[in-house]
Write a protein that holds these residues in place. Sequence first.
Motif, short mmCIF file in Angstrom:
data_model
loop_
_atom_site.label_atom_id
_atom_site.label_comp_id
_atom_site.label_asym_id
_atom_site.label_seq_id
_atom_site.Cartn_x
_atom_site.Cartn_y
_atom_site.Cartn_z
N GLY A 49 1.03 -1.04 -0.38
CA GLY A 49 -0.40 -0.21 0.22
C GLY A 49 0.94 1.18 0.05
O GLY A 49 1.68 1.09 0.88
N TYR A 50 0.46 2.07 -1.19
CA TYR A 50 1.36 3.17 -1.15
C TYR A 50 0.39 4.63 -0.33
O TYR A 50 -0.68 4.46 -1.17
N LYS A 58 0.77 10.49 -4.74
CA LYS A 58 0.67 9.39 -5.22
C LYS A 58 0.88 9.30 -6.16
O LYS A 58 1.49 8.18 -6.49
N THR A 59 -0.20 9.80 -7.20
CA THR A 59 -0.99 9.12 -8.16
C THR A 59 0.76 10.10 -8.84
O THR A 59 1.02 9.31 -10.14
N ASP A 172 -3.85 2.39 -9.02
CA ASP A 172 -4.28 3.92 -7.82
C ASP A 172 -5.91 4.48 -7.91
O ASP A 172 -6.64 4.57 -8.15
N GLU A 173 -6.07 4.24 -6.37
CA GLU A 173 -7.18 4.35 -5.59
C GLU A 173 -8.10 3.56 -6.31
O GLU A 173 -9.22 3.91 -6.75
N SER A 203 -2.63 2.26 -4.19
CA SER A 203 -2.30 3.77 -3.65
C SER A 203 -3.42 3.78 -2.72
O SER A 203 -4.96 3.03 -3.84
N SER A 204 -4.23 4.26 -1.71
CA SER A 204 -4.83 4.81 -0.99
C SER A 204 -5.35 5.74 -0.26
O SER A 204 -4.05 6.24 0.38
N HIS A 205 -5.83 6.50 0.05
CA HIS A 205 -5.92 7.30 1.01
C HIS A 205 -6.76 6.92 2.25
O HIS A 205 -7.24 7.34 3.16
#
Length: 324
Positions: A49-50, A58-59, A172-173, A203-205
Amino acid sequence: MTDVLSAVPRQSSSENPWAVETHELTKRFGGRIAVDGVDLLVPRGCAFGYLGPNGAGKTTLIRVLLGLTHADAGTMKLLGHEVPKHRDVALARVGAIVDEPRFHQHLTGRQNLQILAAAREPAAKGRIEAALDRVGILHRANEKVSKYSMGMRQRLGVAACLLGDPQLLILDEPMNGLDPAGMVDMREMITSLVAEGRTVVLSSHLLDEIERTCDAVAIVDQGRIIRQGPITELLAGATLEVEIDCNSPDTARSLLEGNSFDAQVTVADDEIHVSLPAGTARDVIAEINRLLVTGGVSVYRLQENHASLEKWFLEVTSRLGEEQ
Ligand SMILES: Nc1ncnc2c1ncn2[C@@H]1O[C@H](COP(=O)(O)OP(=O)(O)O)[C@@H](O)[C@H]1O
Ligand SMILES: [Mg+2]
């Protein structure tokens, strides 16, 4: 499912152990630094996970890795190949979804994959049916993409990635825009891709999603990696929390505060909350129980709570803010 997609080449022991390796990677937009000296190490064969808040970079990092934008400084390797020098060799075994996957809306899912396969190696065409099956949309493959839900589009995006039989997937997300059931499906899909020996970087917030899906994580804020490593190791740096329900919270509190555990004790709604420093041994919890009971307190409930990655994430990011 055919074997075509599970035939990920075995890694020889001499092979570079990292799926992604960056050193001092930096990307600026004018005066703004979006990726700031990033040293990222993603082990092969895991879900990684990023993780970072919106705007953390991230992107941009993913776009730099894929060669969609150039780096201002630093070096990187994908699957052991230097990029951008050996970009084509590296990207032949990388599948990626950046932003929302885009498809021809008036064509069917299968037709979209046929177009994408035609642009790849000849073997890609033979992987279409297995890919559709693999992501669970084979039965809807003849419907136009305009009729697909967000979750189905994401699945089709993953199917498109699988056309290249990737060793590394970069998403990405991937949970964005998905309903809870769609998130569960995506999580299961990621887990099964990893079980096949592939590496998935997402990637995720959404801290909770990373905690549920990933084996290892890099936490990023303002372009910089704050921490990275296996989630279990990172959590070892979190505080240990204990909740206690008893007949006399005030007595319990004074007993606990007069000890050597370095505990922070708060009482709310007659429940005691004890926060112990990172690295505290679990034996201390048993010791707390003994202390209360021998001190004449009746303990109804005593519960250990591992601080979630989310809590820890907020702790480390806010600490970083204070240092600046
Ligand atoms: N093409 C661009 N031009 C200028 N600034 C950009 C561009 N892309 C991203 N940024 C900036 O870089 C920072 C990181 O953005 P981004 O990588 O999209 O973050 P994240 O994906 O973590 O939300 C943000 O401050 C964003 O405004
Ligand atoms: Mg983003």
